[in-house]
Design a protein around this motif. Structure first.
Motif, PDB file in Angstrom:
ATOM      1  N   MET A  98       0.823  -1.214   0.000  1.00 62.32           N
ATOM      2  CA  MET A  98       0.000   0.000   0.000  1.00 62.32           C
ATOM      3  C   MET A  98       0.860   1.269   0.000  1.00 62.32           C
ATOM      4  O   MET A  98       0.447   2.301  -0.496  1.00 62.32           O
ATOM      5  N   ASP A  99       2.027   1.158   0.624  1.00 62.05           N
ATOM      6  CA  ASP A  99       2.918   2.324   0.692  1.00 62.05           C
ATOM      7  C   ASP A  99       4.371   1.843   0.590  1.00 62.05           C
ATOM      8  O   ASP A  99       4.995   1.508   1.611  1.00 62.05           O
ATOM      9  N   PRO A 100       4.916   1.783  -0.623  1.00 62.30           N
ATOM     10  CA  PRO A 100       6.274   1.243  -0.817  1.00 62.30           C
ATOM     11  C   PRO A 100       7.342   2.005  -0.036  1.00 62.30           C
ATOM     12  O   PRO A 100       8.464   1.510   0.118  1.00 62.30           O
ATOM     13  N   ALA A 101       6.983   3.188   0.488  1.00 62.96           N
ATOM     14  CA  ALA A 101       7.979   3.921   1.281  1.00 62.96           C
ATOM     15  C   ALA A 101       8.256   3.214   2.617  1.00 62.96           C
ATOM     16  O   ALA A 101       9.281   3.454   3.251  1.00 62.96           O
ATOM     17  N   VAL A 102       7.342   2.353   3.048  1.00 64.80           N
ATOM     18  CA  VAL A 102       7.593   1.569   4.266  1.00 64.80           C
ATOM     19  C   VAL A 102       8.354   0.318   3.838  1.00 64.80           C
ATOM     20  O   VAL A 102       7.813  -0.520   3.114  1.00 64.80           O
ATOM     21  N   PRO A 103       9.618   0.183   4.267  1.00 63.10           N
ATOM     22  CA  PRO A 103      10.425  -0.939   3.741  1.00 63.10           C
ATOM     23  C   PRO A 103       9.978  -2.279   4.296  1.00 63.10           C
ATOM     24  O   PRO A 103       9.454  -2.359   5.411  1.00 63.10           O
ATOM     25  N   LEU A 104      10.239  -3.318   3.519  1.00 66.07           N
ATOM     26  CA  LEU A 104      10.013  -4.679   4.013  1.00 66.07           C
ATOM     27  C   LEU A 104      11.193  -5.066   4.901  1.00 66.07           C
ATOM     28  O   LEU A 104      12.340  -4.813   4.530  1.00 66.07           O
ATOM     29  N   PRO A 105      10.955  -5.670   6.053  1.00 64.11           N
ATOM     30  CA  PRO A 105      12.093  -6.097   6.865  1.00 64.11           C
ATOM     31  C   PRO A 105      12.876  -7.182   6.130  1.00 64.11           C
ATOM     32  O   PRO A 105      12.276  -8.073   5.540  1.00 64.11           O
ATOM     33  N   SER A 106      14.201  -7.086   6.139  1.00 62.98           N
ATOM     34  CA  SER A 106      14.960  -8.073   5.360  1.00 62.98           C
ATOM     35  C   SER A 106      15.939  -8.887   6.203  1.00 62.98           C
ATOM     36  O   SER A 106      16.370  -9.942   5.789  1.00 62.98           O
ATOM     37  N   ARG A 107      16.301  -8.386   7.392  1.00 61.09           N
ATOM     38  CA  ARG A 107      17.336  -9.090   8.157  1.00 61.09           C
ATOM     39  C   ARG A 107      16.805  -9.728   9.433  1.00 61.09           C
ATOM     40  O   ARG A 107      17.559 -10.162  10.291  1.00 61.09           O
ATOM     41  N   ASN A 108      15.482  -9.768   9.581  1.00 58.42           N
ATOM     42  CA  ASN A 108      14.937 -10.291  10.832  1.00 58.42           C
ATOM     43  C   ASN A 108      15.127 -11.796  10.946  1.00 58.42           C
ATOM     44  O   ASN A 108      15.090 -12.514   9.953  1.00 58.42           O
ATOM     45  N   VAL A 109      15.301 -12.245  12.168  1.00 59.92           N
ATOM     46  CA  VAL A 109      15.460 -13.683  12.395  1.00 59.92           C
ATOM     47  C   VAL A 109      14.270 -14.260  13.151  1.00 59.92           C
ATOM     48  O   VAL A 109      14.210 -15.462  13.395  1.00 59.92           O
ATOM     49  N   HIS A 110      13.354 -13.390  13.539  1.00 59.36           N
ATOM     50  CA  HIS A 110      12.263 -13.843  14.395  1.00 59.36           C
ATOM     51  C   HIS A 110      11.029 -12.993  14.088  1.00 59.36           C
ATOM     52  O   HIS A 110      11.141 -11.772  13.941  1.00 59.36           O
TER      53      HIS A 110
END
Ligand code: SF4
Ligand code: SF4
Length: 363
Positions: A285-297
């Motif tokens: 809905m809002d590409p300015a909010v990044p997708l988390p990429s390094r989370n482990v949990h």
């Protein structure tokens, strides 16, 4: 969905002060739920949550409660609940001391002992004590498991548990015994200066929980916190997400707080699809909010969502667009579970097991 587990965190005081303790427990933290109210909350949980099956005592260090812990276990056990304690094992100073302490809990009806260990814990509790506790518990026929901090660059590994001579001897003498188990959990960094390596996101290893799929903890495992609030999950970041607290016990009937949690659309969505799916929706809905990429949990993603005002605003604006789909699939999943006696699909169960094993500060 009705909760099947209530976890009581009677105190955030601990004999250890692990670097990455999610609740920042130390020996200096003061306060605990007083005995009388602890007992009252057990009664209230049993009355308010008819689907309750398991009562977990964690912390902080629940063994600091001394005899109150035994009495609380006895009360829950007498009412037909399974019981679990989660601890760092500091009290198991010798095989005899461990046996004596656990015998009292066994007499009270304790079913399961979880001991946490790993690099951070070992700075405070020698592994010999963990071994004393595990073997004494197993010999008393209490299901006893050690949960080892999981990250790639840890010095202490699960293999070190299996290679300990007394563990090796016990396992050799009791092949297939259900009473001694070893788990690896996901040790999550809470400090930016700490490098805990986890494998790349494309791998689903024991150091990395599967990030997709519903959260099997929210609404399933209600938590009574040391400040006597009821929280709707026992996630690692629970104390960092104000919305996970449903309200103060004592000021509100527990049944009302439980219902409030059950009727929260966002929590139902997290239970159904998980926080990563919600972040993906926000990003779409809002590409300015990044997708988390390094989370482990998943709990990391959950906190990132709740603590990001923009992400919350996007959901506030757009949730009606997915409401019918989410609520329909929520009901279907519930029906699926009910047909299987409250059981989740096998893969989710695996995660649930890992998450519930994590219900002690690290934990
Ligand atoms: S992680 Fe567990 S043992 Fe370590 S300080 Fe926190 S509560 Fe205590
Ligand atoms: S993902 Fe973690 S913090 Fe979020 S609701 Fe589930 S257990 Fe709680």
């Amino acid at each position: 969905m009705r909760p099947q587990v209530v976890t009581i965190l009677p105190t955030y005081q601990c004999t250890a002060a692990c670097k990455e303790c999610c609740f920042e427990c130390t020996p200096h933290v003061k306060g605990r739920i007083p005995r009388e109210r602890l007992m009252r909350y057990i009664d209230e949980a049993i009355e308010s949550v008819p689907t309750l099956r398991l009562l977990v005592f964690s912390g902080g260090e629940c063994f600091l409660l001394g005899k109150d812990l035994d009495d609380a276990i006895a009360k829950a056990s007498a009412k037909g609940l399974r019981t679990r304690v989660v601890t760092n094992g500091y009290w198991a100073v010798s095989p005899e001391a461990a046996s004596k302490r656990l015998q009292r809990l066994k007499d009270a009806g304790l079913d399961e002992l979880n001991i946490s260990s790993g690099d951070d814990h070992l700075e405070y509790v020698p592994f010999e004590r963990v071994v004393n506790g595990l073997i004494a518990g197993a010999e008393l026929k209490i299901v006893s498991l050690v949960s080892v901090e999981g990250f790639e660059n840890s010095k202490f590994k699960v293999e070190d548990v299996f290679n300990h001579p007394r563990i090796r001897d016990y396992l050799a003498a009791h092949p297939g015994s259900p009473y001694l188990q070893v788990f690896k959990n996901v040790w999550m960094p809470f400090h930016q200066d700490r490098e805990l390596e986890h494998r790349d996101a494309t791998y689903r290893t024991p150091e990395r929980l599967g990030l997709n799929g519903g959260c099997t903890n929210v609404l399933y495992n209600m938590v009574i916190t040391p400040d006597e609030s009821l929280a709707s999950c026992c996630g690692l970041t629970m104390e960092h997400i104000p919305e996970m607290k449903l309200g103060k016990l004592g000021e509100n009937p527990m049944a009302k707080l439980v219902d409030q949690g059950m009727n929260d659309f966002l929590k139902r969505w997290i239970w159904l699809d998980g926080p990563e799916a919600i972040m993906a929706f926000v990003h779409k809905m809002d590409p300015a909010v990044p997708l988390p990429s390094r989370n482990v949990h998943p709990c990391e993603t959950c906190a990132q969502f709740y603590l990001n005002p923009r992400a919350r605003e996007v959901v506030r604006q757009h949730w009606r667009e997915v409401r019918d789909d989410v609520l329909l699939r929520y009901e279907l999943k519930l029906q699926f579970m009910q047909e299987r006696g409250g059981q989740l699909p096998a893969e989710a169960l695996q995660d649930k097991q890992e998450l519930t094993r994590l219900s002690h500060g690290d934990h």
